[in-house]
Design an enzyme around this catalytic site. Sequence first.
Site, PDB file in Angstrom:
ATOM      1  N   GLU A   1      -2.548  -3.779  -2.817  1.00 51.96           N
ATOM      2  CA  GLU A   1      -2.613  -3.594  -1.361  1.00 51.96           C
ATOM      3  C   GLU A   1      -1.325  -2.951  -0.836  1.00 51.96           C
ATOM      4  OE1 GLU A   1      -5.029  -3.635   0.555  1.00 51.96           O
ATOM      5  OE2 GLU A   1      -6.527  -4.632  -0.666  1.00 51.96           O
TER       6      GLU A   1
ATOM      7  N   GLN B   1      -1.024   3.688   3.051  1.00 50.77           N
ATOM      8  CA  GLN B   1      -0.708   5.100   3.297  1.00 50.77           C
ATOM      9  C   GLN B   1      -0.683   5.956   2.029  1.00 50.77           C
ATOM     10  OE1 GLN B   1       2.388   5.765   6.091  1.00 50.77           O
ATOM     11  NE2 GLN B   1       1.842   4.012   7.341  1.00 50.77           N
TER      12      GLN B   1
ATOM     13  N   TYR C   1       8.174   5.134   0.817  1.00 51.76           N
ATOM     14  CA  TYR C   1       8.353   3.818   1.444  1.00 51.76           C
ATOM     15  C   TYR C   1       8.979   2.829   0.451  1.00 51.76           C
ATOM     16  CZ  TYR C   1       5.291   5.884   4.868  1.00 51.76           C
ATOM     17  OH  TYR C   1       4.739   6.718   5.787  1.00 51.76           O
TER      18      TYR C   1
ATOM     19  N   TYR D   1      -2.229  -7.810   7.708  1.00 50.96           N
ATOM     20  CA  TYR D   1      -3.254  -7.154   6.885  1.00 50.96           C
ATOM     21  C   TYR D   1      -3.171  -7.609   5.430  1.00 50.96           C
ATOM     22  CZ  TYR D   1      -5.539  -4.007   3.820  1.00 50.96           C
ATOM     23  OH  TYR D   1      -6.319  -3.540   2.800  1.00 50.96           O
TER      24      TYR D   1
ATOM     25  N   ASP E   1      -6.854  -3.198   8.693  1.00 52.43           N
ATOM     26  CA  ASP E   1      -5.915  -2.082   8.534  1.00 52.43           C
ATOM     27  C   ASP E   1      -6.441  -0.901   9.346  1.00 52.43           C
ATOM     28  OD1 ASP E   1      -8.099  -1.234   7.121  1.00 52.43           O
ATOM     29  OD2 ASP E   1      -6.990  -0.646   5.329  1.00 52.43           O
TER      30      ASP E   1
END
Length: 356
Positions: A47, A52, A92, A130, A148
Site C-alpha cells: 500500500e 502515486q 517520496y 487510508y 484513497d
Amino acid sequence: MKEIFVYQEQSEHFGKTVLPLLEWFAKNARVLPWRDIPTPYRVWISEIMLQQTRVEAVKPYFARFMKELPDVAALAQVPDEKLMKLWEGLGYYSRARNLKRAAQVIMEQHNGEVPSSYEKLLELPGIGSYTAGAVASIAFGESVPAVDGNVLRVFTRITACGDTVSDMAVKRRVEQAVHAVIPRGKAGVFNQALMELGATVCLPGGEPHCSACPVQTLCKAHALGIERSFPVKAKKAPRRAEERTVLLLVSAGEAALIKRPANGLLAGLWEFPNIEGFLTEDGVQEVVSAWGANVQNIRPLPPAKHIFSHVEWHMQGWWVDVDSLPKQFMPAGRIDLQEQYALPSAFRVYLKSFVQ
Ligand code: SF4
C-alpha cells in the site's frame, strides 16, 4: 445538520452498489503479488509503494523488497543506504524512512507483530487513515473504510457529489459514508473492489470505461453525462520552476557525490553536486576551482527536466574531469553507483552518462 443529511442520502445511494461491485470484483480482480499472501506486512508495504505509483511499476520493487526484507525485523534493522537503494526510483523517499521507523516501533512496542487494529495502525509513523484502513480491513478483516484518490473518484461520481475532495472534512465524511455500507465480514474485499474499480474502470484523466462498469445504472454522474466533472478538486498553485547546473565531477573513474540536507526535498539522499541557476563553462570552471580542484577537461551534458509535486527542476549538466575530487565530496565508482548508493530519479540522465 443539512450536510449530515446529504451524506446520509449519498451513503444510502452508494450502498446500492455493494452487491454488483462484489460480484464484479469476484470475476475481475487482478492477480497481484501482494494479494496472493495478504499478510499484514505485505499489505502494508504494497500500500505504501502503490501511493502515486502504478501497479506495474511497483511489482518488481515489491518482489525485491520482500526478498531482501521479508519481515518487520529485517526492515527495522536495514541500513539506510540499502533501504534507499531498494526504494531508488519510487520517489517520496520519506515514505521508505517512515516504513523503517514504523518497523522499529513495531519491534519495540508490539513484539514485532503489525498491530491488528485501525486505531493502533494510525499511531505508526507514515500511516494515515487510508493505509490504516487498507491494512486493518484486508489483513485483519476489521470493518473500516480505505478511502484513497480512487475511492474518492468512484464515490463522488456515483453520487454526483460536488464537494471539494481535497478538503479533509469532505474526505472524512466520504469515509463515514463508505463505512456505513461496508458489508458484514467483507470489509477487505469491498475496499479492494472499490479501489480496483477506480484503478481499472473509473479512470482519472481521459474517459472512464463506463460501458464496462458494473454500477453504471446506479451512477448519477454517468446518467447526467458529466463523469469527468468529478471529483472536484481545489485549484493547485502552479509549480515553481528552478534552474540548476549539475556537475559530474570525475577523477580516476570516480564521481563526486554529496548528501542533501536532512530536511526538505529529497532529504538526506546522495546527489551529484549542483548549483542554482544555469552556469556557463567559465562559471563552472570558477566554481570548481573555488572548491579546490584543477579542471582538466570540461564538456556539456544534455539538459534534463524533473517534475516534483510542487517544483520542477530544469537542469543543465557538465562533465568536468579534475585532478582530484575536493574533500567535501564522497567519491563513488560506477559499480558503487549501480549497487550501493541510491540517487534520486532527477539525476537519472547524468547517472546514465557516468555509468555507461
Ligand atoms: Fe465511474 Fe462511469 Fe462507473 Fe460511473 S459509470 S462509476 S463514472 S466508470
